[in-house]
Design a protein around this motif. Structure first.
Motif, PDB file in Angstrom:
ATOM      1  N   GLY A 143      -7.153   2.454  -4.698  1.00  0.00           N
ATOM      2  CA  GLY A 143      -7.916   2.309  -3.461  1.00  0.00           C
ATOM      3  C   GLY A 143      -8.828   3.507  -3.240  1.00  0.00           C
ATOM      4  N   CYS A 150       0.844  -1.203   0.000  1.00  0.00           N
ATOM      5  CA  CYS A 150       0.000   0.000   0.000  1.00  0.00           C
ATOM      6  C   CYS A 150       0.874   1.247   0.000  1.00  0.00           C
ATOM      7  N   TRP A 152     -11.663   0.856   0.889  1.00  0.00           N
ATOM      8  CA  TRP A 152     -11.382   0.894   2.325  1.00  0.00           C
ATOM      9  C   TRP A 152     -12.580   1.541   3.013  1.00  0.00           C
ATOM     10  N   MET A 193      -3.530   4.256  -2.175  1.00  0.00           N
ATOM     11  CA  MET A 193      -4.596   4.675  -1.256  1.00  0.00           C
ATOM     12  C   MET A 193      -5.062   6.100  -1.566  1.00  0.00           C
ATOM     13  N   PHE A 202      -1.292  -1.131  -4.210  1.00  0.00           N
ATOM     14  CA  PHE A 202      -2.578  -0.560  -3.813  1.00  0.00           C
ATOM     15  C   PHE A 202      -2.345   0.910  -3.464  1.00  0.00           C
TER      16      PHE A 202
END
Length: 204
Positions: free
Chosen positions: A83, A8, A186, A39, A37
């Motif tokens: 994400g 991430c 998320w 974010m 990923f």
């Protein structure tokens, strides 16, 4: 072997104090994992910085800029998962700047008037039962929805920014245009937030 390895990374490394991601060779790192990923949330919002806007936590212009940063630094688009947030923020406001909530800072501890994370379901409940006459509004800069309401609990004006189908599909379109691996969310591991009957059920 059936094992998948990912990492991430923040969406806008050049905007983070200390520029800590500049220390990483992101292209080489991306080749060592199955996917990266990125974010794309909490880009704005709760912060002791008085100049940081309190509005959409995943503005489309910032998401676009952040993704282009990674691609321009040699990260293969096919290894990037974007994400996105399935939550927003409920801010206590003392003013509004370009539709974003403004908050006075407490000089003793550099905190704002108040904020709380809010899921899609609770946000929709507030919109239906407590929103002002203006109802759901749209910010053309961040390409995100928001609304305001007056809280009987604290007597304050609140502003709620959140993700919905209309805002998310614009991010999905960007994923397709850039040829990314896909999208993730998320928090996707909290059963009460996602899935049929959960507070995020309307986002599926």
């Amino acid at each position: 072997s059936g094992v998948s390895l990912s990492t991430c990374l923040a969406i806008m490394p050049e905007a983070i104090p200390g520029v800590y991601l500049q220390a990483y060779e992101v292209a080489r790192l991306s080749r060592c994992v199955d996917f990266v990923f990125v974010m794309a949330y909490d880009m704005t919002g709760p912060s002791p910085d008085p100049d940081r806007p309190h509005c959409s936590n995943s503005p489309l212009d910032g998401v676009t800029t952040g993704l282009h940063w990674y691609l321009s630094h040699g990260v293969d688009p096919s290894s990037v998962v974007l994400g996105l947030p399935w939550y927003g923020y409920d801010y206590v406001c003392n003013g509004t700047v370009a539709t974003c909530c403004s908050q006075d800072l407490n000089p003793a501890n550099h905190t704002g008037l108040g904020h709380a994370q809010i899921g899609f379901g609770p946000a929709m409940d507030l919109l239906r039962h407590n929103a002002t006459a203006a109802g759901r509004q749209w910010n053309n800069h961040s390409m995100s929805p928001f609304f305001e309401y007056h809280s009987e609990a604290d007597g304050q004006r609140h502003q709620v920014w959140f993700s919905d189908i209309d805002s998310l599909k614009l991010r999905y379109k960007l994923v397709r245009e850039l040829g990314l691996k896909g999208v993730g969310f998320w928090p996707a591991d909290i059963g009460s937030v996602v899935g049929p009957g959960g507070t995020g059920a309307g986002l599926w």
